[in-house]
Design an enzyme around this catalytic site. Structure first.
Site, PDB file in Angstrom:
ATOM      1  N   HIS A  44       0.798  -1.230   0.000  1.00 50.92           N
ATOM      2  CA  HIS A  44       0.000   0.000   0.000  1.00 50.92           C
ATOM      3  C   HIS A  44       0.829   1.278   0.000  1.00 50.92           C
ATOM      4  O   HIS A  44       0.342   2.325  -0.407  1.00 50.92           O
ATOM      5  CB  HIS A  44      -0.931   0.019   1.219  1.00 50.92           C
ATOM      6  CG  HIS A  44      -2.087  -0.926   1.105  1.00 50.92           C
ATOM      7  ND1 HIS A  44      -3.089  -0.786   0.186  1.00 50.92           N
ATOM      8  CD2 HIS A  44      -2.400  -2.055   1.794  1.00 50.92           C
ATOM      9  CE1 HIS A  44      -3.968  -1.768   0.308  1.00 50.92           C
ATOM     10  NE2 HIS A  44      -3.564  -2.568   1.278  1.00 50.92           N
ATOM     11  N   ARG A  69       6.619  -6.308   3.057  1.00 52.39           N
ATOM     12  CA  ARG A  69       5.392  -6.860   2.473  1.00 52.39           C
ATOM     13  C   ARG A  69       5.457  -6.641   0.970  1.00 52.39           C
ATOM     14  O   ARG A  69       5.579  -5.502   0.504  1.00 52.39           O
ATOM     15  CB  ARG A  69       4.148  -6.190   3.065  1.00 52.39           C
ATOM     16  CG  ARG A  69       2.866  -6.696   2.413  1.00 52.39           C
ATOM     17  CD  ARG A  69       1.645  -6.477   3.259  1.00 52.39           C
ATOM     18  NE  ARG A  69       1.177  -5.104   3.274  1.00 52.39           N
ATOM     19  CZ  ARG A  69       0.024  -4.714   3.829  1.00 52.39           C
ATOM     20  NH1 ARG A  69      -0.748  -5.620   4.425  1.00 52.39           N
ATOM     21  NH2 ARG A  69      -0.340  -3.450   3.823  1.00 52.39           N
ATOM     22  N   ASP A  83      16.393 -10.690  -3.175  1.00 54.38           N
ATOM     23  CA  ASP A  83      17.722 -10.373  -3.720  1.00 54.38           C
ATOM     24  C   ASP A  83      18.290  -9.085  -3.108  1.00 54.38           C
ATOM     25  O   ASP A  83      19.500  -8.996  -2.885  1.00 54.38           O
ATOM     26  CB  ASP A  83      17.668 -10.239  -5.254  1.00 54.38           C
ATOM     27  CG  ASP A  83      17.673 -11.593  -5.954  1.00 54.38           C
ATOM     28  OD1 ASP A  83      17.902 -12.616  -5.288  1.00 54.38           O
ATOM     29  OD2 ASP A  83      17.442 -11.632  -7.176  1.00 54.38           O
ATOM     30  N   GLU A 148      -6.584 -12.730   5.278  1.00 56.24           N
ATOM     31  CA  GLU A 148      -7.362 -11.489   5.279  1.00 56.24           C
ATOM     32  C   GLU A 148      -8.539 -11.553   4.314  1.00 56.24           C
ATOM     33  O   GLU A 148      -8.964 -10.535   3.775  1.00 56.24           O
ATOM     34  CB  GLU A 148      -6.466 -10.282   4.986  1.00 56.24           C
ATOM     35  CG  GLU A 148      -5.555 -10.416   3.782  1.00 56.24           C
ATOM     36  CD  GLU A 148      -4.638  -9.211   3.602  1.00 56.24           C
ATOM     37  OE1 GLU A 148      -4.791  -8.212   4.308  1.00 56.24           O
ATOM     38  OE2 GLU A 148      -3.760  -9.267   2.727  1.00 56.24           O
ATOM     39  N   ASP A 174      -8.638  -5.791   5.870  1.00 61.45           N
ATOM     40  CA  ASP A 174      -9.115  -6.504   4.679  1.00 61.45           C
ATOM     41  C   ASP A 174     -10.072  -7.633   5.050  1.00 61.45           C
ATOM     42  O   ASP A 174     -11.013  -7.913   4.307  1.00 61.45           O
ATOM     43  CB  ASP A 174      -7.926  -7.042   3.875  1.00 61.45           C
ATOM     44  CG  ASP A 174      -7.302  -5.946   3.032  1.00 61.45           C
ATOM     45  OD1 ASP A 174      -8.035  -5.302   2.259  1.00 61.45           O
ATOM     46  OD2 ASP A 174      -6.100  -5.706   3.167  1.00 61.45           O
TER      47      ASP A 174
END
Ligand code: 3PY
Length: 251
Positions: A44, A69, A83, A148, A174
């Site tokens: 987000h 996230r 990575d 969620e 959510d």
């Protein structure tokens, strides 16, 4: 550094802060404050791999777990985040055990998974100076999946049983939306769903995390047995601090 899954296994509740400002200065300030973990939000918040890398570098001197996230359960995002050096990932919007297996495969090298190998150029491998990363990946990574949605709740036992899913994290916002209670995580149906999810995660022997709605809510979640709890956001701290400061002077 100890893998986040091993810190979770030690049994002491771990408190974290959500990082949504996408800024390395604020990340450093929050790391200095002594949280157990910080969550850098690629879903987000206005983050890019570059801003995430800057925050990871800014917080590296501190004994916190930097969790990222990913925007979604996408193999390319998972590969790139790993990575650049994150060892703990949170996978949002995951609805089924199959998606959980795919996320695990995206994080592991062949023959177990499908992750491409950037051994000489990945920051995770010390740009090739740490070849042990390739061998020791399993013990270093912690993969957390979010619960969620109604679909995830329905498949929770199978999701929790997936090998390579190290912990499950409940997203109340959510989940509320998915259950038809947008903006109302306190609704009894949402709270009952959270209790059910926590019990099923415990039955699978995996640690559960949750986004705390307030410090009081976070404290209650500790007493319920949640292993890792977000107790606020960088934006919330700044918003509250700015308003409190302004209100403290007379005009
Ligand atoms: C949710 O509450 O839905 C989350 O994903 C945590 O921000």
């Amino acid at each position: 550094m100890t893998a986040f899954k091993d810190r979770l296994a030690a049994g002491k509740p771990l408190f974290g802060l959500w990082q949504a400002l996408a800024n390395n200065y604020t990340a450093e300030i929050c790391a200095r404050a002594g949280f157990d973990w910080l969550m850098f939000d690629g879903e987000h918040a206005p983050n890019t791999a570059q801003t995430l890398l800057a925050q990871l570098q800014a917080t590296a001197p501190f004994p916190i777990d930097a969790i990222a996230r990913v925007p979604l359960a996408d193999p390319v995002a998972i590969k790139q985040y790993l990575d650049i050096g994150f060892t703990t990932l949170l996978i949002p919007m995951l609805d089924s055990a199959q998606q959980a297996r795919d996320a695990v495969a995206a994080s592991r090298y062949p023959p177990v998974g499908i992750r491409g190998v950037a051994s000489a150029t990945a920051r995770a491998t010390g740009f090739g100076a740490d070849p042990a990363y390739l061998r020791e990946l399993d013990s270093r990574l912690t993969l957390i999946v979010q619960i969620e949605s109604r679909a995830a709740l329905e498949d929770i036992d199978a999701i929790a049983a997936v090998d390579g899913v190290d912990a499950l994290f409940i997203g109340p916002a959510d989940l509320s939306a998915s259950l038809g209670h947008l903006g109302n995580p306190g609704h009894p149906e949402v709270q009952a769903a959270i209790t059910h999810a926590r019990e099923r995660i415990a039955a699978a022997g995996k640690p559960a995390g949750i986004f705390g709605l307030s410090p009081e809510d976070a404290q209650r979640r500790v007493e319920e047995g949640f292993a890792f709890i977000s107790i606020g956001t960088d934006i919330g701290l700044l918003t509250k601090g700015a308003a409190t400061l302004l209100a403290s002077v007379a005009r």
